[in-house]
Design an enzyme around this catalytic site. Structure first.
Site, PDB file in Angstrom:
ATOM      1  N   SER A 100     -38.334  36.550 -30.795  1.00 20.57           N
ATOM      2  CA  SER A 100     -38.409  35.697 -31.978  1.00 20.57           C
ATOM      3  C   SER A 100     -39.773  35.922 -32.614  1.00 20.57           C
ATOM      4  O   SER A 100     -40.693  36.427 -31.953  1.00 20.57           O
ATOM      5  CB  SER A 100     -38.265  34.222 -31.572  1.00 20.57           C
ATOM      6  OG  SER A 100     -38.607  33.349 -32.638  1.00 20.57           O
ATOM      7  N   TYR A 150     -41.046  26.275 -26.665  1.00 19.73           N
ATOM      8  CA  TYR A 150     -40.296  27.465 -27.059  1.00 19.73           C
ATOM      9  C   TYR A 150     -41.212  28.660 -27.321  1.00 19.73           C
ATOM     10  O   TYR A 150     -40.947  29.765 -26.855  1.00 19.73           O
ATOM     11  CB  TYR A 150     -39.455  27.151 -28.298  1.00 19.73           C
ATOM     12  CG  TYR A 150     -38.614  28.303 -28.779  1.00 19.73           C
ATOM     13  CD1 TYR A 150     -37.590  28.819 -27.982  1.00 19.73           C
ATOM     14  CD2 TYR A 150     -38.827  28.865 -30.030  1.00 19.73           C
ATOM     15  CE1 TYR A 150     -36.804  29.874 -28.424  1.00 19.73           C
ATOM     16  CE2 TYR A 150     -38.046  29.921 -30.483  1.00 19.73           C
ATOM     17  CZ  TYR A 150     -37.034  30.419 -29.670  1.00 19.73           C
ATOM     18  OH  TYR A 150     -36.263  31.463 -30.120  1.00 19.73           O
TER      19      TYR A 150
END
Length: 257
Positions: free
Chosen positions: A144, A157
């Protein structure tokens, strides 16, 4: 459409290259499985939702097997009999919550690290021998832009994705000289079930994340992965960052200014 195979059986490759895609029950994983199947791969798809991957496998003429990357026994059962693997797409992962560090929910952090980091390590370790034996293996890890920069209230995260990215980049060094390529794909905002999971099934909250801008869709990322897989053996696309036009960084998009 390719003739369906019995889900769960050991694949007969018929000379085709074999791709394994984790987290394939929806979103980027499902779209990637479809893209690779369209390119001629026999695709072995894994996810916890067996009904979804069984249907997907039947649709693309692949193999569907239950897979929970947080469970070593599940991984062992999934890879059993996969003697040929040419491509591994480590896509399983996800986020939970948006709590600041001062209000961190330890179970959420534990799940994110176990799924994104340890799960990637386990799947890669299990299939490395087959990937090397293929003579032209490829490991794609879907991280990501959160693997590249932090953002407010996302420490659980972003820390997990940073760690996942470092595992992948370290592996790139460790496998130098072996017939395995490694590609890290770092997507920005992609409208999938990602935010639904992050917000514990709250559809309204998830939809609000993408309101007012045009995000990527799963197929956009899948096409990038398929392109990386189509490169000749001497070409390694190390890291690919793909964001929607409306997003400049993890912290800045046309809504945030």
């Amino acid at each position: 459409m390719t003739a369906p195979r019995d889900p769960g059986t050991v694949p007969t490759t018929d000379g085709r290259r074999v791709a394994v895609v984790t987290g394939a029950s929806s979103g980027i994983g499902e779209a990637t499985a479809r893209a690779l199947a369209a390119d001629g791969y026999l695709v072995v798809v894994g996810a916890r939702r067996l009904d979804r991957i069984t249907a997907l496998a039947e649709d693309i003429g692949g193999i569907g097997r239950a897979l929970d990357v947080t469970d070593p026994d599940s991984i062992a059962a999934f890879v059993d009999g996969l003697d040929r693997v040419d491509v591994l797409v480590n896509n399983a992962g996800g986020a939970k919550g948006l709590a600041p560090v001062g209000e961190a929910v330890e179970d959420d952090w534990r799940w994110m690290w176990e799924t994104n980091v340890i799960g990637t390590m386990r799947m890669t370790r299990a299939l490395l021998p087959a990937l090397e034996a293929s003579g032209d293996g490829l490991i794609v890890t879907v991280t990501s832009i959160a693997a590249l920069e932090p953002y407010d209230n996302g420490a659980g995260y972003t820390s997990a994705k940073h760690a996942q990215g470092v595992v992948h980049r370290t592996l790139r060094l460790e496998l130098l000289g072996k017939p395995i390529r490694l590609t890290e794909v770092c997507p920005g905002m992609v409208e999938t079930e990602f935010s639904v999971v992050r917000f514990d099934g709250d559809q309204e909250k998830a939809a609000a994340v993408y309101a007012g801008l045009t995000p990527l869709v799963a197929q956009d990322v899948a096409e990038v992965i398929a392109f990386a897989a189509s490169r000749p053996p001497h070409v390694n696309l190390d890291q690919i960052v793909v964001k929607p036009r409306d997003q400049a960084s993890a912290r800045r998009n046309i809504k945030t200014g």
